[in-house]
Design an enzyme around this catalytic site. Structure first.
Site, PDB file in Angstrom:
ATOM      1  N   HIS A  89       0.857  -1.184   0.000  1.00 60.91           N
ATOM      2  CA  HIS A  89       0.000   0.000   0.000  1.00 60.91           C
ATOM      3  C   HIS A  89       0.887   1.224   0.000  1.00 60.91           C
ATOM      4  CE1 HIS A  89      -3.960  -1.633   0.391  1.00 60.91           C
ATOM      5  NE2 HIS A  89      -3.595  -2.426   1.384  1.00 60.91           N
ATOM      6  N   CYS A 131      -0.343   2.196  -5.014  1.00 58.56           N
ATOM      7  CA  CYS A 131      -1.114   3.350  -5.477  1.00 58.56           C
ATOM      8  C   CYS A 131      -0.179   4.541  -5.586  1.00 58.56           C
ATOM      9  CB  CYS A 131      -2.218   3.686  -4.468  1.00 58.56           C
ATOM     10  SG  CYS A 131      -3.428   2.378  -4.296  1.00 58.56           S
TER      11      CYS A 131
END
Lengths: 292, 554
Positions: A89, A131
């Site tokens: 992440h 991301c």
């Protein structure tokens, strides 16, 4: 030219033997269980609590305590090509490590610069699948680094598909298509890096793959994928010999120490008078107890 | 009484004011310096300017060349002309960018003893041995060239140059004329500049160790392992079919007899640890092609790069931090025997082996298949001498010893250590320069790093190591200038060990990247609740004093 074959794997490693994993000790790349990526020759160097930002930077810069074993060190020199693949992440300028801490893009850039100062790499291929992954390579300033990111700043990288047997998404889109491309590359393959950089167009990945080539000195169209993957070594034929003298060796091998010996042939041990071992006199508890 | 009642609010106000000022005084005069001092990082002072000086300093390496003339008939003027010519030839581009190689020449007549040795020597090996016996001191880095007048006994006609075992070269001069003398100059120049002191290679190594990038690939510089105080050598025997062939190798004797002299010669410069192992049922993963003409199986050079990777994991990782050189002997399987390596011209190579730069070498050792009715497994022995001849040559190349060829000269064969002394000198000079350049660059980048990042703690032992490294580098520069090669090498070794230790110290990790705004985020909750009341009281105090002044005026 890759001279080096060393893989350092830092993962939390709580998936393969997770009680929820219906196929214990196996992690597959897709729901059809095509490739077991946690196979027999996978060696996890840093697992669980050892996967920290500090350890990662220590591995990269080489500042490990002297007791660290060789397999946990990055033993690269000025001729090594290094592939750094990071996933998890992340956000604008950071990547999460284990839900507890983050590595920022500036720390990463400083780590690469220290490696460059100490000539710890020849070229680096930096692949990141999170991301807003592009933000992680934007701050790099050391030469000879080629950066590939699965998404631009402001975009999210998406997962590919869910394995309903486990109940989680098993692989991310960029990684899935990159793995598909790389599975077809053999050690003799002539595929170039520019073909690898085109893997996962927007139609497949939904996010736009970002590439940073300004720090990389060679043209990606002329660089083989096997320069970074597959460790193809450079070899030379060695036609030279050194003339050695073998005089005085008859009887040497018989006179040398025998590899094994039995109780009779080994040098007889002197009989040492050994005292019979026994316990020390114990505290006379019974006498005291009797009193009462 | 009325007075005191009237003055009590005034009195309270003044106590308030003075106590507020007292608190503010304590905060600013005592508190702020205390906080500053206690949150300072401990940094030992390092000799930054000295390190910058060293990085900019030019390294001068001297080489001594002595020319001994045996023929007394040669004219003194001719000799000095010859000396001038030789000096001019050797100068020229002697190094660039921080490295300068100076050749110091000495031209002398042969001593009485040497003349007598020349008269009674039967051949060049004798001459070489006797002349060396005259020399008392070990002279690293000093080369001697003996110019021998017309002598058919010693130089029977094949070549006019003989390179001795140690550091001597014997040249045949047919006549004492000046032209013959001058003809020696173009012979001497390549021997000195390119072979004994490989100026081009030294410059390249020095530059790349200092941090310069090389885009073009140079085989020789990439082949040798980096300089290290110790090296590990592992010999592995791969036997894929131990049920058919029981391969024995007396590796202990092989190492003691053939490798030990090499190790001993290098013992004071680098420690070499040798290990050996045997692996069973491990094949090399490839399919060799079949040469139908003579029933051989062969591999071409393009197939070789893929051989090492599959077996590397099985060779085992070892414990020390020294670079490891692997030497593998592979016994081909019965269905792929005999296995040869073919070169570009499709001839089997003489040694049937190949090496991988900075890794090691592989030797394909063909064994005869067992006869029809022998009980399996059949006992076979590995030929230690042949194996060690190949591996010692590879080991020399991997450690950085020169591969110089002398096309016009006869070269003496080395003894069992495999090293000729001029090769050792070359290696010492090469490694010394590499060590110096590398440790200077390390110290420079360490100093840069520590100056740039203010919150890295610098411990005492790092300061000590840096100081030690700087002293040793200075010492090494002086020793190199004086051509004391052995001492220069030893001090450069100290320098590189100390500088690496300082640079890679685990405590130098700048763990927390603190941007300025994060610093505020930490201090504000601590100091703001205190400082606001103190600040407001100080303002009140100032207003009070201004009020008092106004009153006084009124």
């Amino acid at each position: 030219i890759a001279y080096f074959s060393q893989i350092i794997l830092m993962i939390a490693d709580d998936m393969a033997c997770n009680p929820r994993n219906p196929r214990p000790a196996m992690v597959f790349n897709n729901a059809n269980e095509q490739i077991n990526v946690y196979g027999h020759d996978v060696e996890v160097d840093y697992r669980g609590y050892e996967v920290t930002v500090e350890n990662f930077i220590r591995v990269m810069t080489g500042r490990l305590p002297p007791s660290t074993p060789r397999s946990k060190r990055l033993l690269s020199d000025d001729r090594s090509n290094i592939l750094v693949y990071m996933t998890g992440h992340g956000g604008d300028g950071f990547l999460k490590f284990q839900d507890a801490e983050e590595i920022s893009s500036i720390e990463l850039a400083d780590a690469f610069e220290q490696m460059w100062q100490k000539q710890r790499y020849h070229e680096v291929l930096f692949i990141i699948d999170t991301c807003q992954a592009e933000s992680m390579y934007q701050k790099l300033y050391s030469p000879n680094i080629l950066g590939v990111a699965s998404s631009r700043v402001g975009e999210d990288s998406l997962s590919h598909h869910v394995d309903s047997a486990i109940g989680v998404y098993v692989i991310d889109r960029y990684t899935y298509y990159a793995l598909e491309f790389l599975e077809k590359v053999t050690p003799e393959s002539k595929k170039t890096l520019s073909q690898f950089l085109k893997v996962c167009p927007k139609s497949a990945c939904v996010s736009t793959v970002g590439v940073r080539t300004d720090l990389f000195q060679r043209d990606p169209k002329k660089v083989l994928v096997t320069d970074f993957f597959g460790s193809v070594r450079n070899v030379e034929l060695s036609p030279y010999t050194v003339t050695l003298n073998d005089t005085g060796d008859t009887g040497d091998s018989t006179a040398s120490d025998r590899e094994t010996c039995s109780a009779d042939s080994c040098a007889p041990k002197k009989k040492i008078q050994r005292k019979k071992m026994s316990y020390v006199d114990q505290f006379p508890v019974e006498q005291f107890l009797k009193r009462r | 009484m009325v007075e005191t009642k009237k003055s009590s609010p005034r009195y309270d106000k003044s106590t308030q004011v003075y106590s507020a000022l007292g608190v503010a005084f304590v905060c600013i005069v005592i508190g702020v310096p205390l906080w500053w001092k206690t949150t300072e990082t401990y940094r030992v002072s390092l000799p930054y300017s000295h390190i910058a000086e060293l990085a900019a300093k030019e390294t001068i390496c001297s080489v001594d060349v002595t020319i001994v003339i045996f023929d007394e008939r040669i004219d003194k003027k001719d000799l000095s002309l010859f000396g001038e010519n030789l000096k001019e030839a050797l100068e020229g581009t002697s190094g660039s960018s921080g490295l300068k190689i100076k050749f110091r020449g000495n031209l002398r007549d042969a001593y009485e003893d040497e003349q007598m040795i020349l008269k009674r020597s039967l051949n060049l090996e004798d001459l070489d041995r006797e002349i060396d016996r005259e020399k008392v001191l070990e002279e690293h880095g000093k080369y001697s060239f003996y110019i021998i007048p017309a002598n058919d006994k010693l130089f029977p006609g094949t070549s006019d140059i003989y390179i001795g075992r140690r550091r001597n070269v014997y040249l045949h001069m047919k006549s004492p004329a000046l032209e013959d003398l001058n003809r020696l100059v173009p012979i001497l120049k390549p021997i000195i500049r390119d072979k004994f002191v490989n100026v081009a290679a030294l410059v390249k190594t020095f530059e790349s160790a200092s941090g310069a990038q090389h885009l073009e690939t140079d085989k020789a510089s990439m082949r040798a392992v980096h300089s290290n105080p110790g090296y590990d050598v592992t010999f592995t025997l791969l036997n894929p079919q131990p049920d058919i062939l029981n391969v024995q190798w007396d590796i202990k004797r092989g190492v003691e007899k053939f490798l030990q002299p090499f190790i001993e010669k290098l013992m004071q410069f680098a420690s070499i640890t040798v290990k050996s192992q045997m692996l069973y049922y491990t094949r090399l993963a490839f399919k060799p092609k079949h040469d139908k003409n003579n029933g051989r199986y062969f591999l071409k050079q393009e197939d070789l790069p893929h051989l090492i990777n599959p077996i590397e994991a099985k060779l085992g990782s070892h414990v020390s931090n020294n670079p490891n050189l692997n030497f593998v002997v592979y016994i081909p399987t019965r269905d792929q025997s005999p296995l040869h390596i073919y070169d570009e011209k499709d001839f089997p190579t003489a040694t049937n082996s190949f090496l991988s730069p900075r890794w090691g070498g592989v030797l394909l050792h063909n064994m005869p298949s067992p006869q029809e009715n022998t009980t399996l497994p059949a006992q076979v022995q590995v030929d230690m001498k042949a194996m060690m001849e190949v591996f010692l040559a590879q080991l020399k190349m991997l450690l950085g010893f020169p591969q110089a060829a002398f096309p016009q000269a006869d070269v003496a064969l080395p003894d069992n250590s495999g090293i000729l002394l001029w090769e050792l000198d070359y290696w010492l000079r090469y490694r010394t320069l590499e060590n110096i350049a590398s440790s200077t660059a390390t110290l420079k980048s360490l100093a840069q790093l520590l100056e740039q990042i203010g919150n890295i703690v610098i411990n005492d032992d790092i300061g000590r190591e840096v100081q030690h490294a700087v002293e040793e580098i200075d010492k090494c520069h002086t020793l190199l200038k004086q051509n004391k090669l052995k001492e220069a090498f030893l001090s450069s070794k100290e320098a590189i060990v100390a500088s690496e230790k300082a640079f890679f110290d685990p405590s130098l990790l700048e763990l927390l990247y603190f941007p300025e705004d994060q610093k505020f985020a930490i201090y504000i909750p601590l100091f703001l609740p205190i400082s606001i009341p103190v600040f407001m009281s100080v303002i009140q105090a100032i207003k009070y004093f201004r009020g008092k002044d106004k009153e006084k005026k009124e």
